[in-house]
Write an enzyme that holds these catalytic residues in place. Sequence first.
Site, PDB file in Angstrom:
ATOM      1  N   ASP A  40     135.200 -28.325  29.000  1.00  0.00           N
ATOM      2  CA  ASP A  40     134.636 -27.131  28.481  1.00  0.00           C
ATOM      3  C   ASP A  40     133.683 -26.450  29.524  1.00  0.00           C
ATOM      4  O   ASP A  40     133.604 -25.225  29.543  1.00  0.00           O
ATOM      5  CB  ASP A  40     134.064 -27.166  27.058  1.00  0.00           C
ATOM      6  CG  ASP A  40     134.976 -27.093  26.166  1.00  0.00           C
ATOM      7  OD1 ASP A  40     136.252 -26.697  26.161  1.00  0.00           O
ATOM      8  OD2 ASP A  40     134.737 -27.715  24.842  1.00  0.00           O
ATOM      9  N   GLU A  70     130.990 -36.428  20.013  1.00  0.00           N
ATOM     10  CA  GLU A  70     130.802 -35.428  20.852  1.00  0.00           C
ATOM     11  C   GLU A  70     129.699 -34.471  20.102  1.00  0.00           C
ATOM     12  O   GLU A  70     129.978 -33.736  19.070  1.00  0.00           O
ATOM     13  CB  GLU A  70     131.990 -34.682  21.057  1.00  0.00           C
ATOM     14  CG  GLU A  70     131.967 -33.516  22.028  1.00  0.00           C
ATOM     15  CD  GLU A  70     131.665 -32.173  21.278  1.00  0.00           C
ATOM     16  OE1 GLU A  70     130.374 -31.813  21.494  1.00  0.00           O
ATOM     17  OE2 GLU A  70     132.464 -31.545  20.764  1.00  0.00           O
ATOM     18  N   ASP A 119     135.828 -35.490  18.512  1.00  0.00           N
ATOM     19  CA  ASP A 119     135.232 -34.080  18.842  1.00  0.00           C
ATOM     20  C   ASP A 119     134.701 -33.498  17.741  1.00  0.00           C
ATOM     21  O   ASP A 119     134.659 -33.489  16.670  1.00  0.00           O
ATOM     22  CB  ASP A 119     136.881 -33.237  18.992  1.00  0.00           C
ATOM     23  CG  ASP A 119     136.510 -31.912  19.535  1.00  0.00           C
ATOM     24  OD1 ASP A 119     135.740 -31.432  20.296  1.00  0.00           O
ATOM     25  OD2 ASP A 119     137.222 -31.160  18.521  1.00  0.00           O
TER      26      ASP A 119
END
Length: 535
Positions: free
Chosen positions: A422, A369, A322
Site C-alpha cells: 500500500d 497487520e 489483514d
Amino acid sequence: MKTMSPNTSRASGILLHITSLPDTEPVGPEQPLTIQHPGSGDFGPSAYHFIDWLEHAEQYLWQILPLVPPGSGYSPYMSPAGMAFNPMLVDLRGLASQGWLPADFQEDYSVDGEPGPAPREGRIDFPRVERFRLRALTQAARTFLGNPHEPLRAEFDDFREREGAWLDDYALFMVLDRLYQGKPWQEWPADHAQRKPAALEHIRQDYRDDYLFWCFVQWVAEKQWQAIRTYANAHNVRIVGDVPIFVALHSADTWANPKLFDLGKDLWPTHVAGVPPDYFAVDGQRWGNPLYRWSEHAKQGYAWWIARVKRCLALTDIVRIDHFRGFDAYWAIPSTCPTAREGEWTPGPGMALFNALEKALGKLPLVAEDLGLQTDSLRKLLADTGLPGMAVLQLAFLDDSENVFLPHNLRRNQIVYTGTHDNDTTLGWFAQASDRERALAQVYLKTDGREMHWELVHAASQSVSGWAIYQMQDILGLGAEGRMNYPGEASGWWGWRFAWHQLHEWQTRRLRAITQVHGRSKPEWVCSEEEAADK
C-alpha cells in the site's frame, strides 16, 4: 518444521506477489532468455528461479499477497472467493507438459482477431491476460475431462471430495455468475439467490462441464502451488501468506453464508467496510465489503473463520491477518455514503475469535497487520494474542522521536518493512515526502538521501525487530513507476512486474552482506539439528 517467530530468530525476506514475477526465465543470475509468459507472473519457472535467488541472497521469507481470485480493480483484497486460487496464476506451460494444451499455445495471443498481447515490460494488461488465460484453461480442462483414460482423474476426484466444503459453493457460484453475466447474486432468480437445493442440483447437472471446469482449475492451481511451496521449504524459504479480513459482496462466501454477514432483509448491506480519513486518503477508504454479523459467527463457534485460516495455513507457512484493527473495532460506513468520512467504530469479536482459532488449530504462526489508528484496546488485543505486529519505516518520519516506527522504538516481536504493497516504493516516497520528512530522515539515517532505498533496507535489517521484509522494488531501486497499489483508488493498480535484467549480482551481494552483518542470515529453521540443539 522448526519454530517460526520473530521472537525466536532473526530473518529477512522480500515482499513480492506472484503476479509480479518476470516474463523471462533467467539462465544464471544475469542471462535471461526471451521465452514470454502469457502476460502475467504465475506458478511457472520464474517462481522457482525467484526462490533460488532468495536463497542466494540469504533471504528466507517470501511474503506474497492473497492467492485468491481478484475482484473489482483486480484487487486481491476484494475477492469473490475467500478460499479459492486466482485462476490467472496457473502455469499454462505446466498444463502443456501434461499434454492438456498444445505445445505452441504461447503463440496464440489474439483476442477476437486482434493481435496481442505484447506484454509491456513492467505492467500487466489484466483484461487481455484474463481473456487469453481463461481460453487456454478451458481448452486444457476440455482435454483432461474428455479423456476417459486420464491417469490423474482419480487424484482430481479425491481433491473434489477433500475440498468439497468450499469448492462446491465456489464452482456453483462461478457457473451462475457467468450464466447471469456478472449480475449481483441478490438479483439472480430467487431459487438460485436463495440456494434452493433442487435448483442448485439442476445447475450441477445441466452445466456439468462448466462446473467441473472451475473444479479443474482449482485442482491444477493447488498442485502447482504446493510444488512451489515444497521447493521453497526445501531451500529454507518460508512463505508468508495473507488473509484479507473481508470478502467481496458479490462472492461465493456471502452467497453461501448470508447469515454470517450484516445484510438487510433484501440481502443488501446497510453498512460497508472501510477506514476513516488518514495518512493514505483524506476522504478515508470506502472499500465497500460487507461487514460480518459477529454474533452469528460466535453462535457457530467461528467455524467459517477457522476453516478459512486452516485453508490458508495449508497453503503457506505463516499467515498475515489483514486489517487486524477490524477485530478490535471496525469502521462501519452507511452504504449510501460515497466516501468513508461518515461512519462509526463498532466493536469486533476481540479475543473470542483468536481463542476459537487456537482451540481448533493450535498455536498459530500468524502476523497481525496492526497499522493505522492505534488505540489502547487495539494494543491490548495484540498483547493478549501474543502475535507479532508490523512497522513501516516510510511512516517513521512524520512527526518526532516518539514515532513508533522509528528504528529505536521498534520491538523484537514485530516485522519491520521498508514499505508494504500500500506504500510507494522508497524512492517514490522520498521524492514526494515533505521537506520536514526528508530532513528528519536524512538526519536520522545520516545520509544525503541519494540511496534512500538502501538506507531503509539497512535500517530495517539493523533494527531489533525479529523479521525484516523489503519490497522487491526497493532492492531494484525503482521509483514511483514500481508502486503496487494506492489505497482508496479503485482502479489502475496491482499490475507492476519486474524483469530479470533489472536484478544484478551487485544488488544481491549488497543485500546478502547487510543480512549477514545484522545476524539475519541463519534463522532457526535454517540451522542444522546440531546447531539448534546447542542453543
